[in-house]
Design an enzyme around this catalytic site. Sequence first.
Site, PDB file in Angstrom:
ATOM      1  CB  CYS A  70      -9.634  -7.745  -3.395  1.00 54.93           C
ATOM      2  SG  CYS A  70      -9.595  -6.219  -4.324  1.00 54.93           S
ATOM      3  CD  GLU A 110      -4.041   1.152   2.555  1.00 56.92           C
ATOM      4  OE1 GLU A 110      -2.890   1.274   2.975  1.00 56.92           O
ATOM      5  OE2 GLU A 110      -4.501   0.093   2.092  1.00 56.92           O
ATOM      6  CG  ASP A 148      -7.298  -6.907  -0.175  1.00 58.51           C
ATOM      7  OD1 ASP A 148      -8.176  -6.725  -1.042  1.00 58.51           O
ATOM      8  OD2 ASP A 148      -6.863  -5.985   0.542  1.00 58.51           O
ATOM      9  CB  SER A 149      -5.643  -4.838  -3.895  1.00 62.67           C
ATOM     10  OG  SER A 149      -6.494  -4.233  -2.940  1.00 62.67           O
ATOM     11  CB  CYS A 201     -14.522  -1.008  -0.651  1.00 65.11           C
ATOM     12  SG  CYS A 201     -12.768  -0.639  -0.538  1.00 65.11           S
ATOM     13  CG  HIS A 252      -9.378  -0.200   2.441  1.00 68.51           C
ATOM     14  ND1 HIS A 252      -9.200  -1.253   1.589  1.00 68.51           N
ATOM     15  CD2 HIS A 252      -8.145   0.298   2.698  1.00 68.51           C
ATOM     16  CE1 HIS A 252      -7.909  -1.376   1.323  1.00 68.51           C
ATOM     17  NE2 HIS A 252      -7.250  -0.453   1.986  1.00 68.51           N
TER      18      HIS A 252
HETATM   19  N1  DGL Z   1      -9.396  -4.195  -1.850  1.00 71.41           N
HETATM   20  C1  DGL Z   1     -10.123  -3.223  -2.660  1.00 71.41           C
HETATM   21  C2  DGL Z   1     -11.607  -3.583  -2.670  1.00 71.41           C
HETATM   22  O1  DGL Z   1     -12.114  -4.244  -1.793  1.00 71.41           O
HETATM   23  C3  DGL Z   1      -9.930  -1.809  -2.144  1.00 71.41           C
HETATM   24  C4  DGL Z   1      -8.526  -1.277  -2.335  1.00 71.41           C
HETATM   25  C5  DGL Z   1      -8.118  -1.219  -3.797  1.00 71.41           C
HETATM   26  O2  DGL Z   1      -8.617  -0.377  -4.551  1.00 71.41           O
HETATM   27  O3  DGL Z   1      -7.264  -2.020  -4.161  1.00 71.41           O
HETATM   28  O4  DGL Z   1     -12.296  -3.199  -3.572  1.00 71.41           O
END
Ligand code: DGL
Length: 277
Positions: free
Chosen positions: A78, A158, A15-16, A194, A196
């Site tokens: 992600c 976050e 993931d990012s 997303c 989050h």
């Molecule tokens: N992990 C990203 C997503 O699911 C969200 C956070 C980001 O923008 O990196 O789209």
Amino acid sequence: MIDPASNELPIGVFDSGVGGLTVLKALRQQLPHEHLLYLGDTARVPYGTKSPASITRYALQAADHLRKRGIKLLVIACNTATAVALDELQKKLAPLPVVGVLEPGARAAVALRPAGSHLVLATEATVRLGAYSRAINALDASAVVAEQPCELMVALAEEGWLNDPVADAIVHRYLEPWLGETAGPKACTVILGCTHFPLLRESIRRVIGDDALIIDSASTTAQAVERTLDERKLRRLSATAPRLQLLATDGPSRFARVGRMFLEEDVSADDIELVDI
Ligand code: DGL
């Protein structure tokens, strides 16, 4: 033929940042005997505001790092990286199976509300590509899909501001155009597109009321991973305790602090290996 060496390898999850831990948690529930290797690209999060070229480059670097360590399957936890780079990753990593989070979420929404209307909440990059609309309409041509970018909601999660009036105000601001006159949602489902947003589920529910179904792709992705392991005969066969390794490209302390909320268990900075990809 079953190769016991491949079966013992971990499932790689990328993931990012920390958001993909919601997917990791679902994988642990669905596949409790599997080793898991998670990489959060915390040095470069968020991906959602970056260009497709940068997101693809980052995703390829992360995938390559996990592949070199040895994994038997890659989960792109992600949504943004899935929307932008899934095809490229599948091509570059073949024959390693690569599973993204977007199609399982789209499939769940369509199964629950055929010919329905769906509202996708996601990052700017995911919405710009219309990836959810395409995935849903490929499964159900009569579905109506709207997509809403919600960048500030990533920051809210976050920060851990979840059950908070600030969270409700921001969620309301993003969802306002999609609320009907009686404050119920115009859509049948609200898709959390997303990583989050599952943390903001209660706030989203308070804003949209009780009518719309909230769809979270974490558990449907874990089911898709299980199917792929079975198809490829890659399930772990050993009965010894599974290993969980956490890697991050920056800030182990922040990763641990925020990661605790996502995983809902204790995570210490010492558990996280800092890597340069
Ligand atoms: N992990 C990203 C997503 O699911 C969200 C956070 C980001 O923008 O990196 O789209």
